[in-house]
Design a protein around this motif. Sequence first.
Motif, PDB file in Angstrom:
ATOM      1  N   ILE A  78       0.818  -1.215   0.000  1.00 42.99           N
ATOM      2  CA  ILE A  78       0.000   0.000   0.000  1.00 42.99           C
ATOM      3  C   ILE A  78       0.853   1.267   0.000  1.00 42.99           C
ATOM      4  CG2 ILE A  78      -1.689   1.315   1.354  1.00 42.99           C
ATOM      5  CD1 ILE A  78      -2.853  -1.437   2.198  1.00 42.99           C
ATOM      6  N   THR A  79       1.810   1.349   0.938  1.00 41.78           N
ATOM      7  CA  THR A  79       2.636   2.561   0.966  1.00 41.78           C
ATOM      8  C   THR A  79       3.647   2.562  -0.179  1.00 41.78           C
ATOM      9  OG1 THR A  79       3.898   1.447   2.682  1.00 41.78           O
ATOM     10  CG2 THR A  79       2.404   3.201   3.373  1.00 41.78           C
ATOM     11  N   SER A  80       4.003   1.363  -0.690  1.00 44.60           N
ATOM     12  CA  SER A  80       4.886   1.325  -1.864  1.00 44.60           C
ATOM     13  C   SER A  80       4.249   2.098  -3.004  1.00 44.60           C
ATOM     14  CB  SER A  80       5.119  -0.110  -2.329  1.00 44.60           C
ATOM     15  OG  SER A  80       5.762  -0.856  -1.350  1.00 44.60           O
ATOM     16  N   ILE A  81       2.958   1.847  -3.194  1.00 48.66           N
ATOM     17  CA  ILE A  81       2.244   2.455  -4.311  1.00 48.66           C
ATOM     18  C   ILE A  81       1.966   3.930  -4.039  1.00 48.66           C
ATOM     19  CG2 ILE A  81       0.021   2.473  -5.507  1.00 48.66           C
ATOM     20  CD1 ILE A  81       0.073  -0.643  -5.156  1.00 48.66           C
ATOM     21  N   LEU A  82       1.505   4.237  -2.845  1.00 46.86           N
ATOM     22  CA  LEU A  82       1.083   5.608  -2.567  1.00 46.86           C
ATOM     23  C   LEU A  82       2.260   6.559  -2.387  1.00 46.86           C
ATOM     24  CD1 LEU A  82      -1.836   5.010  -0.056  1.00 46.86           C
ATOM     25  CD2 LEU A  82      -1.992   5.599  -2.479  1.00 46.86           C
ATOM     26  N   ILE A 382      -9.797   4.978   2.059  1.00 45.09           N
ATOM     27  CA  ILE A 382      -9.125   5.682   3.160  1.00 45.09           C
ATOM     28  C   ILE A 382      -7.651   5.901   2.844  1.00 45.09           C
ATOM     29  CG2 ILE A 382      -8.497   5.516   5.600  1.00 45.09           C
ATOM     30  CD1 ILE A 382     -11.057   3.824   5.957  1.00 45.09           C
ATOM     31  N   TRP A 383      -7.017   4.854   2.307  1.00 45.26           N
ATOM     32  CA  TRP A 383      -5.586   4.995   1.999  1.00 45.26           C
ATOM     33  C   TRP A 383      -5.365   6.107   0.984  1.00 45.26           C
ATOM     34  CZ3 TRP A 383      -3.651   2.845   5.845  1.00 45.26           C
ATOM     35  CH2 TRP A 383      -3.929   1.532   6.242  1.00 45.26           C
ATOM     36  N   VAL A 384      -6.198   6.117  -0.050  1.00 46.44           N
ATOM     37  CA  VAL A 384      -5.991   7.110  -1.100  1.00 46.44           C
ATOM     38  C   VAL A 384      -6.278   8.511  -0.568  1.00 46.44           C
ATOM     39  CG1 VAL A 384      -6.727   7.874  -3.380  1.00 46.44           C
ATOM     40  CG2 VAL A 384      -6.431   5.457  -2.932  1.00 46.44           C
TER      41      VAL A 384
END
Lengths: 502, 324
Positions: A78-82, A382-384
Amino acid sequence: MDNLLASLALGAGTALALSNVLYCFLGVMAGTFIGVLPGIGPLAAISMLLPITFYLEPAAAIIMLAGVYYGAEYGGSITSILLNLPGTTSSAVTCLDGYPLSQQGRASMALFMTAMASFLGSTVGILAMILFSPLLARFALDFGPWEYFSVMLLGLICAAVIASGSAIKGLMMVALGLLLGTVGTDVNSGTLRYTFGMYELFDGIDLIVLAMGLFGIAEVFFVLRHPADPKAGVARVSLREMLPHRSEMRRSPAPVLRGSILGSLVGALPGTGQTVAAYLSYALEKLVSRRPEKFGSGAIEGIMAPESANNAAAQTAFIPTLVLGIPGSATMALILGALMIHGISPGSALMNENSELFWGLIMSFWVGNVLLLVLNVPLIRIWVAMLGIRREILHVAIVCFICVGVYTVNHSPLDILFVLAFGIVGYAFKLAGFQPAPLLVGFILGPMMEEQLRRAMLLSGGDLGRFIERPISATVLAIALALTLLLMGRQLVALRSRKTNG
Amino acid sequence: MKFKHWIVASTMSLVVGGLTASAAHAQHYPQRPVTIVVPFAPGGSTDALARIVAEGLSNELGQRVVVANRPGAGGNIGMTAVANARPDGYTLVLVSSSLVINPSLYGSVSYDPVESFAPISYVASAPSIWVANAGIGVESAQEMLERMASGEMPYYGSPGIGTAQHLAGELLAHYADISLEHVPYNGAGPAVAGMVAGDVPSGFSSLPGVQSQIDDGLLTPLAITTLQRSEQLPEVPTFDEIGLEGYEVDHLQGLLAPSDTPEEIVGIIHDALVEFMNSAETSSRIAGLGFVPVVSTPREFAEQIAEQVEKWSEIIGAAGISVQ
């Protein structure tokens, strides 16, 4: 066949018991969040949960701990992508194409597709466990130092493929990674190398410290120095935004399938693990792709393959642990320890006398992965939304999380300084057009390769012939040679066409 | 979670530490969380043992006892940290044989195994075991020794340079007066994998690391390194019994405080430890990890430490092993 069905039914009974589903949920949820937090990995989380498991039924205990383990693979991407910040080291490779996608405003699509890739990868891994556990265990035992060395060599050649842009720069990064990997105590002789008398360096540089610095901190510096175009990267989250384009949809299944199979095989080898699986599958996709030049700028294959591979590997990593009693990593050793504290030993004893637990665990992997999918897709929103946080606040928070995460690994304040140093170096690399991914590959593979080569030479009395006498090793070396020739051929063709054009 | 508690514990020790460190306050001990430092990364057997001990001490002392891993340099970083910690009973360390091996292995370490610590108690003893790959057709230790002595298969595997298992192999070479080739692996898992696959014909391991492989007939047990046979494998002889008189490698596990910790506080911790170690439940958990639970008085433990430091310094010197 009837036997297998009976086993599966037995396992389903255990896995679907309400309390076990609950512990599974707790495990995978904890795993997801631990995967998201940089630095804090499943090892730290599982060791904290260990005392709780003393009071649980063995099945519930192991189902929960296993959930943390494979759940972290979902969270890591998730944080890799964001944010270009790998939550776990095995998802570092997902940064390569995931982050560009996010910068193009397509973060929710990337997150949705990696969740799918993770789920499918796990599914293949679980199927491999159900059908081929004894076979894969046997396969793992066929791997001696000769085979490991050959596979690592192949991996190193693949590293040259991973870098986009200049191959020379990629090779320089691999070489630097190899050098950094020599820091610490030499496994074979006990000699200390490049430690400058500092205790903190006796065990070498921590992979997490290196990865957080080169990716995470370097990215923070970069964003602070180069404010992005305010129009770019605006995240929209609707169901439509989550869906890939039709062409991307078409290009996804094959990488997932190849990644899952490769991941299942590599995962079953004790001592290679998810990170190697993710890198190899990325390199494989780039090699077989008809448009390798798109890799590194948001190719869907570049996130699907490694995410399916690392999740498949996270499942099959249980095979050597449960079937042979040989844990492939410290985290697996901890899970095995939890079993043994309950007086249950692995191997055929587990599969025969405690078959309810063995099959219950495998069936709980299905339950866990379904829960992860159900948990992760709604969370994408939420992540985005995180990307909407003001940069100053977000980046301060990221730096805090990195420092806390890195500190928890060894409780060493010096590691925080190292992260800063690698962050500065990583920023300089970025400005000069050097990519950190090949460096990480060199850093991971180099020490393992050296260790295996020297063990191989010790055991064969210095006879190199053993490398080609052993069939698996010979095959892998032949592939490595063919790959090298192919890459050299491509370079020649490229050079020649440049000449004729120029 | 752990981190948070560790921060709380360490901040508290800065703030309150100075006020409570006197012996007069021993009757109020403990008033805040106690930290047990494990000088290794999570995943090892010492770490798992520490978590059992922390859990038990928490219940006995009525105060949270947390485990903090300070891995690195074969345990030297964690042991040094505790040697220099405030001697108030709020920072303890659970050590393995590294305590007594490292001073000789590393040439110099920044703690003194005897002077820097106030021993509390032995916690467990861990026999190592010599096993052979089942495929090579060796049935007994004597047979294996003959084949090793003939130079046919002089290799033995261990989890790494300077581990108790490596030293068990060197001690074998010393006692049997033969020359052996050490094949170090990077950890217990890879070493056992190498033995099961037959890459190395034989090797040394902790008992739980190879129990299931022995049960499954993948490895043949040859001999136990302690003076007593193991309850788990009662049919396997000790090295002492097979003619190597006096051969003993005990992978000690013990709890220590920094030196100058008030005797009363050491006494409180010792009594709490003995109390929960006596329960059947604790014993079975510890045994599950392949340890034999042992308790001793602080004085007995101090004597054992001094003896073992002496012994390993001789063996390591004779075998010429070093990390530097």
